[in-house]
Design a protein around this motif. Sequence first.
Motif, mmCIF file in Angstrom:
data_model
loop_
_atom_site.group_PDB
_atom_site.id
_atom_site.type_symbol
_atom_site.label_atom_id
_atom_site.label_comp_id
_atom_site.label_asym_id
_atom_site.label_seq_id
_atom_site.Cartn_x
_atom_site.Cartn_y
_atom_site.Cartn_z
ATOM 1 N N ASP A 38 0.872 -1.171 0.000
ATOM 2 C CA ASP A 38 0.000 0.000 0.000
ATOM 3 C C ASP A 38 0.912 1.224 0.000
ATOM 4 O O ASP A 38 1.443 1.616 1.041
ATOM 5 C CB ASP A 38 -0.901 -0.016 1.233
ATOM 6 N N ILE A 39 1.128 1.802 -1.168
ATOM 7 C CA ILE A 39 2.138 2.857 -1.282
ATOM 8 C C ILE A 39 1.745 4.130 -0.538
ATOM 9 O O ILE A 39 2.598 4.951 -0.227
ATOM 10 C CB ILE A 39 2.461 3.170 -2.757
ATOM 11 N N SER A 40 0.464 4.283 -0.233
ATOM 12 C CA SER A 40 0.056 5.470 0.535
ATOM 13 C C SER A 40 0.644 5.431 1.946
ATOM 14 O O SER A 40 0.944 6.468 2.540
ATOM 15 C CB SER A 40 -1.468 5.567 0.595
ATOM 16 N N LYS A 41 0.845 4.222 2.492
ATOM 17 C CA LYS A 41 1.426 4.089 3.825
ATOM 18 C C LYS A 41 2.930 4.308 3.813
ATOM 19 O O LYS A 41 3.544 4.432 4.868
ATOM 20 C CB LYS A 41 1.108 2.705 4.390
ATOM 21 N N LEU A 42 3.511 4.323 2.632
ATOM 22 C CA LEU A 42 4.948 4.575 2.493
ATOM 23 C C LEU A 42 5.228 6.018 2.092
ATOM 24 O O LEU A 42 6.350 6.356 1.710
ATOM 25 C CB LEU A 42 5.542 3.629 1.453
ATOM 26 N N ASP A 43 4.216 6.854 2.156
ATOM 27 C CA ASP A 43 4.342 8.295 1.871
ATOM 28 C C ASP A 43 4.665 8.595 0.416
ATOM 29 O O ASP A 43 5.299 9.612 0.113
ATOM 30 C CB ASP A 43 5.394 8.946 2.777
ATOM 31 N N PHE A 44 4.211 7.726 -0.499
ATOM 32 C CA PHE A 44 4.269 8.077 -1.913
ATOM 33 C C PHE A 44 3.146 9.060 -2.228
ATOM 34 O O PHE A 44 2.060 9.002 -1.623
ATOM 35 C CB PHE A 44 4.095 6.834 -2.797
ATOM 36 N N ALA A 45 3.407 9.970 -3.156
ATOM 37 C CA ALA A 45 2.382 10.919 -3.587
ATOM 38 C C ALA A 45 1.336 10.170 -4.407
ATOM 39 O O ALA A 45 1.669 9.540 -5.409
ATOM 40 C CB ALA A 45 3.004 12.038 -4.406
ATOM 41 N N ILE A 46 0.091 10.233 -3.969
ATOM 42 C CA ILE A 46 -0.981 9.509 -4.639
ATOM 43 C C ILE A 46 -1.776 10.475 -5.507
ATOM 44 O O ILE A 46 -2.205 11.540 -5.050
ATOM 45 C CB ILE A 46 -1.931 8.846 -3.609
ATOM 46 N N LYS A 47 -1.964 10.106 -6.767
ATOM 47 C CA LYS A 47 -2.769 10.916 -7.672
ATOM 48 C C LYS A 47 -4.244 10.716 -7.348
ATOM 49 O O LYS A 47 -4.745 9.593 -7.335
ATOM 50 C CB LYS A 47 -2.515 10.516 -9.134
ATOM 51 N N THR A 48 -4.948 11.798 -7.041
ATOM 52 C CA THR A 48 -6.366 11.706 -6.687
ATOM 53 C C THR A 48 -7.222 11.668 -7.942
ATOM 54 O O THR A 48 -6.864 12.235 -8.980
ATOM 55 C CB THR A 48 -6.778 12.913 -5.824
ATOM 56 N N LEU A 49 -8.361 10.992 -7.832
ATOM 57 C CA LEU A 49 -9.283 10.900 -8.956
ATOM 58 C C LEU A 49 -9.965 12.241 -9.181
ATOM 59 O O LEU A 49 -10.400 12.905 -8.242
ATOM 60 C CB LEU A 49 -10.339 9.823 -8.673
ATOM 61 N N LYS A 50 -10.047 12.657 -10.433
ATOM 62 C CA LYS A 50 -10.657 13.930 -10.784
ATOM 63 C C LYS A 50 -12.073 13.707 -11.308
ATOM 64 O O LYS A 50 -12.364 12.719 -11.975
ATOM 65 C CB LYS A 50 -9.812 14.638 -11.854
#
Length: 511
Positions: A38-50
Amino acid sequence: MQHITGISRHQMRFSSLEDTISPDNQVRFIDAFVELIDISKLDFAIKTLKTEGRPSFNSKVFLKIYLYGYLNGIRSGRDLEKECLRNMEMQWLLEDIRPNYHSISDFRKDNPIGLKKLFKLFVSFLKDADLIGGETIAIDGTKSRAHNSKKANFNQKKIDKHLAYIEAKTQEYLDTLEENDGKDNSAIIQNIQQKIERLKGNKFRYEQLEEKLKASGEPQISTTDNDARALLVQGQVVEISFNMQAAVDAKHNLVVATHTINRNDRNALSAIAIEAKENLEIETYTALVDKGYHNGREIEACKQANITTIVAQPEQGKNKERITENYLISKFQYDQITDTYTCPQGETLKTTGSWYKKTTDRDSYEFKRYGTPKCRECPVKDLCTSRVEGRKIDRSQYADAVAENNKRYHENAELYRKRQEINEHIFGTIKRQWGYNHTNLTGLEKVNGEHSLIMLVYNIKRSINILGVPDLIAKLQKWNSPYKAKALLLIKTICLKLNTANNFYPMKLAA
């Protein structure tokens, strides 16, 4: 002569991307590993849905691109974009998604913290997979050239040299103007005046650099990359570079800790040693380190962290007092109980108990001074010291830790010789074979991210060479990771494909 002929380019073929990738291809492990976390838990920048416009790419797509790229010696965003278009392995890995080079480059630039944490996560996996021993670890560093030329690096001496040249050249042009005053040489005068104005502009820039250098408190400054420094690479060779630190486990020569600094090794030991201990979550280990790291404060810090160091003892420097070999400091015996030294002549050197502070450009420490008044009457004084007041010995606050380390070094010569076998070939592989001897990123944090990515793909490559892709994926399936649940179904699917493809390494699936 008859030659082997190919098939017609116009012949139709029916196949899937899955059919093009062999069961033991490394892209299968990249896919399984990235989908597991889960890359969000590794502080990767997550692209949000538009809600409007074109949908964004999943950040995992870019992570897969870079893992594949660095594993295959491709690091340029434009080159990776080309691979997405023409490379069958990349098409399988990305399910034929084709981002542009700008989006690809931004991911690496925007996620240095995530890449560092991903490296640590993979070290955790390697430990759980029993590929890391955690008993003996070799520590070393290597220089990686920065995106900053020598011309764009300045210290006070270099700035003074440029200012002196500008001053001399300006005076030369003023003298020429005076010689041509009143003569019909308007073109020459105009040309000289332009050169003087250009010199004024250069002088202003160097004066600004001087102010910036003084304000920074640093001995040097770089203009392209503010964090890059002129570091000694080998002998007298200096490059504008960063210093990539690595701690390598002895069991399979896998990297267990890494970070990048912009200074030399002398004050770098404890940080990388403690990082390795924390990454592996172990109580203690033995660190093998070369003499460039020999520093009392750093050895003491490792001792306090319960890390056993074997740091090579550097040779004694030039003797300013013309001391003969029989009267070197190593010939003076220290008694810890009485806190005294005994010289080769049998006399006792005592201390007043006062602590003094010494600060150099490389270090700062406290010490006690030992001596005896009988030095002045000693018949062999000329062999021991040239000081009128007699021989003085300074004992650092870290002397006990250093003495213990030096004793271990001399008693474990065979173990210490393994240091080069453990970690030197890693830097050779990364820099000579893969060509990763420089960075195109600027800023210490971003460079740290790229170097963590390089060490990560080194570990992936080596673990694949040790176990093979199917067995490594099987261990990934059994990994007790907080990121496991969401990807278990995917890994089961991959394992089933591996099992059914020519009965390639059968694996038992978890319930």
